[in-house]
Design a protein around this motif. Structure first.
Motif, PDB file in Angstrom:
ATOM      1  N   ASP A  66       0.834  -1.207   0.000  1.00  0.00           N
ATOM      2  CA  ASP A  66       0.000   0.000   0.000  1.00  0.00           C
ATOM      3  C   ASP A  66       0.874   1.265   0.000  1.00  0.00           C
ATOM      4  O   ASP A  66       0.596   2.229  -0.717  1.00  0.00           O
ATOM      5  N   HIS A  69       2.261   1.767  -3.377  1.00  0.00           N
ATOM      6  CA  HIS A  69       1.214   2.286  -4.257  1.00  0.00           C
ATOM      7  C   HIS A  69       1.048   3.809  -4.066  1.00  0.00           C
ATOM      8  O   HIS A  69       0.994   4.565  -5.026  1.00  0.00           O
ATOM      9  N   LYS A  73       1.955   6.829  -6.716  1.00  0.00           N
ATOM     10  CA  LYS A  73       0.958   7.830  -7.153  1.00  0.00           C
ATOM     11  C   LYS A  73       1.514   9.250  -7.136  1.00  0.00           C
ATOM     12  O   LYS A  73       1.033  10.118  -7.862  1.00  0.00           O
TER      13      LYS A  73
END
Ligand SMILES: Cc1cc2nc3c(=O)[nH]c(=O)nc-3n(C[C@H](O)[C@H](O)[C@H](O)COP(=O)(O)OP(=O)(O)OC[C@H]3O[C@@H](n4cnc5c(N)ncnc54)[C@H](O)[C@@H]3O)c2cc1C
Length: 474
Positions: A66, A69, A73
């Protein structure tokens, strides 16, 4: 301004309210975010259990996924390496020619040893090593005592800290970071590559814990806003079966995918917009307990890991493997104890009420060395936090911060009070599953003599209980 830095992630696996991350970005043109999967964290302890068992390891891998991720981004990535941080970080620092390494400060011996080794190695290369305190709600520099003078009684600490110490505002997450190309980010290993056997999610689990900042924030949203559960937290927090009885935020707080200040600010917002009562206060009160155990570990150092605890008090306990295994496997035959241990063994979670009872039972009834229990919790708990775990075990063993002498949990009256219909023990112990016309009966006393009799036979999955479960049905 540094030309480039390494941001070494530890138990601060988040973008929101991360001072180390914020400062690294502010103070350098290029930041390399690195996480080291340290093999020592997964190796067996002297009792034979992995230091990090499969529940927490899985939660950690989900958290890293996570975090990666989120970093992707905003233009960056998470560089994953397996090995010892004190070897990997200096090597990468030289290879990438960084000027500084930023990391969050830890408290206990193993982590501090790594910090010290890193500092020496980096200094030799003229690389700055910058550590940032951020694991607590109250900043260590803001409390009104030097660490060595923090009161050893929680109430004294809390009252004074509440009067004098404001909570610093949380930090916004970064919206952009430089790219780390052309560096290979590295893949996340499977559990088996860490030497662990994966465990399937258990449908009986109180909530399905999933790692990562996104899931931690979602859990906060669910507990406060979606279900309004904070409103009654003080009354419901001892419930053994309700998913929203307590916050269940501990696992995200423990690995830093959620910051205590984020929780605090959300509670304050809830108080303004929904309800302000003793329940909303109580969640903050519990976060202060969390702070307190960190500060006590900082004050008393490695004493928290010793049988005599922070009080240096000798204890008459035994290294009794038979009793320990019966306890650890949830097969003592005492339903309230075994149900709690089986919940932890099956899911990695146990309620606070459960933890207090099983810890007290191991120490005060089975008279087993409590450090074995703490070490077993370290392996099993999804929310293991070194200071909270060892601090609470010190407390229950009577060698920590409990001002009351010789506190004893009467397991039978606790079972009657917190599981009056036996729903919880039936949930976790198939032998006690509902039989028409049979109720669960808790006698006034524990069958202490039987508990101490020898001859516990260990079976394959669950050893034969010391005391037959049938005796509880009538
Ligand atoms: C023997 C023993 C071992 C423990 N080991 C751990 C551990 O390894 N990690 C851990 O996070 N907690 C530990 N605790 C404390 C407590 O049991 C858990 O924090 C709590 O059960 C987690 O559930 P929750 O998030 O729903 O808690 P809530 O009741 O919703 O509390 C909110 C938060 O406050 C903090 N908190 C609550 N109670 C305590 C406490 N007694 N001590 C420190 N912090 C607290 C936790 O971060 C928790 O998430 C232990 C308690 C005992 C008695």
């Amino acid at each position: 301004m540094y030309s480039s830095t390494i941001l070494w992630f530890r138990n601060d696996l988040r973008l929101w309210d991360n001072v180390t991350l914020t400062e690294a970005i502010k103070k350098s043109r290029k930041v390399y975010p690195v996480y080291c999967l340290d093999p020592r964290q997964f190796a067996p302890t002297p009792l034979g259990y992995p230091k990090t068992g499969p529940f927490r390891a899985k939660f950690l891998l989900e958290t890293l996924q996570d975090l990666r991720h989120h970093l992707q981004k905003i233009g960056s990535d998470l560089i994953i390496r397996q090995g010892l941080p004190e070897e990997i970080i200096p090597r990468l620092a030289k290879e990438w020619q960084v000027e500084a390494v930023f990391a969050s400060k830890e408290i206990t011996a193993e982590e501090v040893r790594v910090e010290n080794q890193l500092e020496t190695l980096l200094m030799a290369e003229k690389i700055t090593f910058s550590l940032w305190w951020q694991s607590t709600l109250l900043h260590i520099e803001d409390i009104p005592w030097p660490v060595k003078n923090i009161p050893d009684i929680f109430t004294q600490f809390r009252k004074e800290a509440e009067k004098t110490t404001p909570v610093r505002p949380s930090l916004a997450p970064p919206t952009q970071m430089n790219s780390i190309e052309p560096i290979a980010a590295g893949s996340l290993p499977h559990l088996s590559a860490l030497g662990l056997t994966p465990i399937a999610p258990n449908p009986k689990a109180i909530i399905p814990f999933a790692g990562g900042e996104r899931m931690g924030r979602a859990r906060l949203q669910e507990f406060l806003w979606d279900t309004d559960s904070l409103k009654n937290y003080k009354e419901t927090r001892n419930d053994l079966r309700k998913p929203n009885g307590s916050s269940k935020l501990s696992a995200w707080l423990a690995n830093g995918s959620l910051s205590p200040r984020t929780v605090y600010e959300e509670v304050k917002k809830y108080e303004k917009e929904r309800h302000k009562n003793s329940s909303t206060y109580w969640l903050i009160f519990e976060l202060l307990w969390r702070d307190y155990f960190k500060l006590m570990a900082r004050k008393h150092g490695s004493k928290i890991f010793k049988l005599e605890g922070i009080q240096d008090k000798p204890l008459d306990l035994e290294d009794n493997m038979k009793s320990f295994l019966a306890w650890a496997n949830g097969s003592t035959g005492i339903p309230f104890i075994d149900a709690n241990m089986r919940e932890m063994n099956a899911t990695g979670y146990m309620s606070n009420r459960g933890r207090q009872n099983v810890a007290s039972f191991l120490i005060k009834d089975l008279k087993v060395n409590w450090t074995w229990g703490a070490s077993y919790f370290e392996s099993m708990l999804i929310d293991y936090d070194v200071c909270s775990n060892w601090g609470n075990w010190n407390y229950i063993a009577g060698v920590g911060n409990d001002p009351r002498e010789n506190r004893y949990f009467n397991i039978m009256s606790q079972a009657r009070k917190y599981d009056p219909q036996g729903d919880y023990v039936r949930h976790w112990i198939p032998e006690l599953a509902y039989l028409p016309g049979k109720k669960i009966h808790y006698p006034p006393e524990l069958p202490t003599k039987e508990l101490h009799q020898s001859g516990i036979r260990l079976g394959k999955s669950y050893p034969r209980p010391i005391v037959s479960f049938n005796r509880w049905l009538y």
